[in-house]
Design a protein around this motif. Structure first.
Motif, short mmCIF file in Angstrom:
data_model
loop_
_atom_site.label_atom_id
_atom_site.label_comp_id
_atom_site.label_asym_id
_atom_site.label_seq_id
_atom_site.Cartn_x
_atom_site.Cartn_y
_atom_site.Cartn_z
N ILE A 8 0.90 -1.14 0.00
CA ILE A 8 0.00 0.00 0.00
C ILE A 8 0.95 1.20 0.00
CG2 ILE A 8 -1.71 1.28 1.31
CD1 ILE A 8 -2.46 -1.54 2.53
N VAL A 9 0.81 2.09 -0.96
CA VAL A 9 1.73 3.21 -1.10
C VAL A 9 1.06 4.48 -0.58
CG1 VAL A 9 3.09 4.59 -2.72
CG2 VAL A 9 2.82 2.13 -3.09
N ILE A 10 1.78 5.20 0.27
CA ILE A 10 1.30 6.44 0.85
C ILE A 10 2.27 7.55 0.47
CG2 ILE A 10 0.76 7.69 2.98
CD1 ILE A 10 0.02 4.99 4.24
N ASP A 11 1.75 8.59 -0.20
CA ASP A 11 2.57 9.76 -0.50
C ASP A 11 2.80 10.54 0.78
OD1 ASP A 11 2.51 9.04 -3.15
OD2 ASP A 11 0.98 10.50 -3.72
N ALA A 12 4.01 11.08 0.93
CA ALA A 12 4.35 11.76 2.18
C ALA A 12 5.37 12.87 1.94
CB ALA A 12 4.92 10.75 3.18
N HIS A 13 5.40 13.80 2.87
CA HIS A 13 6.44 14.83 2.88
C HIS A 13 7.64 14.35 3.70
CE1 HIS A 13 4.16 18.01 0.89
NE2 HIS A 13 3.11 17.51 1.53
N LEU A 15 8.96 11.15 4.85
CA LEU A 15 8.88 9.70 4.71
C LEU A 15 9.29 8.97 5.98
CD1 LEU A 15 8.91 10.77 1.73
CD2 LEU A 15 10.06 8.67 1.15
N PRO A 16 10.49 9.23 6.54
CA PRO A 16 10.89 8.51 7.75
C PRO A 16 9.97 8.78 8.93
CG PRO A 16 12.78 9.66 6.78
CD PRO A 16 11.56 10.13 6.06
N GLY A 17 9.53 10.02 9.09
CA GLY A 17 8.65 10.35 10.21
C GLY A 17 7.31 9.66 10.12
N LEU A 18 6.71 9.66 8.93
CA LEU A 18 5.41 9.01 8.78
C LEU A 18 5.56 7.49 8.88
CD1 LEU A 18 2.54 9.96 8.49
CD2 LEU A 18 2.75 9.67 6.01
N ALA A 19 6.65 6.96 8.36
CA ALA A 19 6.90 5.52 8.48
C ALA A 19 7.03 5.12 9.95
CB ALA A 19 8.16 5.13 7.72
N ARG A 20 7.73 5.91 10.75
CA ARG A 20 7.88 5.61 12.18
C ARG A 20 6.52 5.67 12.90
NH1 ARG A 20 12.83 8.07 11.25
NH2 ARG A 20 12.06 10.14 11.77
N PHE A 21 5.69 6.66 12.53
CA PHE A 21 4.35 6.74 13.12
C PHE A 21 3.59 5.45 12.85
CE2 PHE A 21 -0.19 7.43 12.37
CZ PHE A 21 -0.59 7.90 13.62
N TRP A 22 3.55 5.00 11.59
CA TRP A 22 2.79 3.81 11.25
C TRP A 22 3.42 2.54 11.82
CZ3 TRP A 22 -2.05 3.48 10.15
CH2 TRP A 22 -2.69 4.62 9.66
N CYS A 23 4.73 2.52 12.01
CA CYS A 23 5.36 1.38 12.69
C CYS A 23 4.86 1.28 14.13
CB CYS A 23 6.88 1.52 12.67
SG CYS A 23 7.66 1.05 11.12
N ARG A 24 4.74 2.42 14.81
CA ARG A 24 4.22 2.40 16.18
C ARG A 24 2.74 2.01 16.19
NH1 ARG A 24 7.30 7.19 16.24
NH2 ARG A 24 5.40 8.43 16.23
N VAL A 25 1.97 2.50 15.22
CA VAL A 25 0.55 2.16 15.15
C VAL A 25 0.36 0.66 14.98
CG1 VAL A 25 -1.51 2.35 13.69
CG2 VAL A 25 -0.22 4.41 14.29
N VAL A 48 2.23 -8.37 2.67
CA VAL A 48 1.98 -6.99 2.24
C VAL A 48 2.68 -6.03 3.19
CG1 VAL A 48 -0.18 -6.70 3.52
CG2 VAL A 48 0.18 -5.41 1.42
N GLY A 49 3.08 -4.88 2.66
CA GLY A 49 3.71 -3.84 3.46
C GLY A 49 3.18 -2.49 3.05
N ILE A 50 3.68 -1.46 3.70
CA ILE A 50 3.35 -0.08 3.34
C ILE A 50 4.63 0.58 2.86
CG2 ILE A 50 2.51 2.16 4.13
CD1 ILE A 50 0.79 0.72 6.18
N CYS A 51 4.53 1.28 1.73
CA CYS A 51 5.66 1.98 1.14
C CYS A 51 5.35 3.48 1.14
CB CYS A 51 5.87 1.48 -0.29
SG CYS A 51 7.20 2.31 -1.17
N PHE A 52 6.24 4.27 1.69
CA PHE A 52 6.08 5.73 1.72
C PHE A 52 6.95 6.33 0.63
CE2 PHE A 52 5.12 4.00 5.82
CZ PHE A 52 3.95 4.63 6.15
N MET A 53 6.32 7.14 -0.22
CA MET A 53 7.00 7.75 -1.36
C MET A 53 6.86 9.27 -1.25
SD MET A 53 7.99 5.13 -3.30
CE MET A 53 8.26 5.84 -4.90
N PRO A 54 7.85 10.02 -1.74
CA PRO A 54 7.77 11.48 -1.63
C PRO A 54 6.72 12.08 -2.56
CG PRO A 54 9.72 10.84 -2.87
CD PRO A 54 9.08 9.58 -2.38
#
Length: 123
Positions: A8-13, A15-25, A48-54
């Motif tokens: 599941i790909v999530i666009d982000a500003h 990337l590391p910060g949003l990835a860490r948030f979702w890792c904790r979730v 399945v995983g989550i991929c954060f892209m700029p």
């Protein structure tokens, strides 16, 4: 047919910060971190995983796709997620629904459902 959902790909500003948030979730871990892609999941062989892209674009409307999370205890999970940096949002859901709408630190909405036993039946 040999086809499977991979990311599941999530666009982000941030990337590391949003990835860490979702890792904790999700209690997942960062599997790969590069400048233009951060991948999280339970492990590298997970289905399945989550991929954060700029993305340079700012969020301006309600998501057309969102995640539904099914906890054992909805109220406790909402409080935990708010403590991690999520915030409550109103997308027109009304007060009588069985889910709580939250947004991650970049404004992406997601729902915390009542506990579920299957993909199609209410508990």
């Amino acid at each position: 047919m040999a086809l499977a959902l991979h990311h599941i790909v999530i666009d982000a500003h941030d990337l590391p910060g949003l990835a860490r948030f979702w890792c904790r979730v999700l209690d997942w871990k960062v599997l790969s971190e590069r400048e233009r892609e951060v991948v999280i999941g339970t492990d590298a062989s997970a289905p399945v995983g989550i991929c954060f892209m700029p993305s340079p674009d700012g969020k301006s409307v309600k998501n057309r796709l969102h995640l539904d999370l099914a906890p054992d205890d909805q109220e406790a999970e909402v409080e935990r997620l708010l403590g991690l940096g999520a915030r409550r949002v109103d997308v027109g859901q009304g007060a009588e629904v069985g889910w709580v709408v939250l947004a991650d630190p970049e404004g992406n909405e997601f729902c915390v459902l009542r506990p579920k036993r299957s993909l199609i039946a209410f508990r």
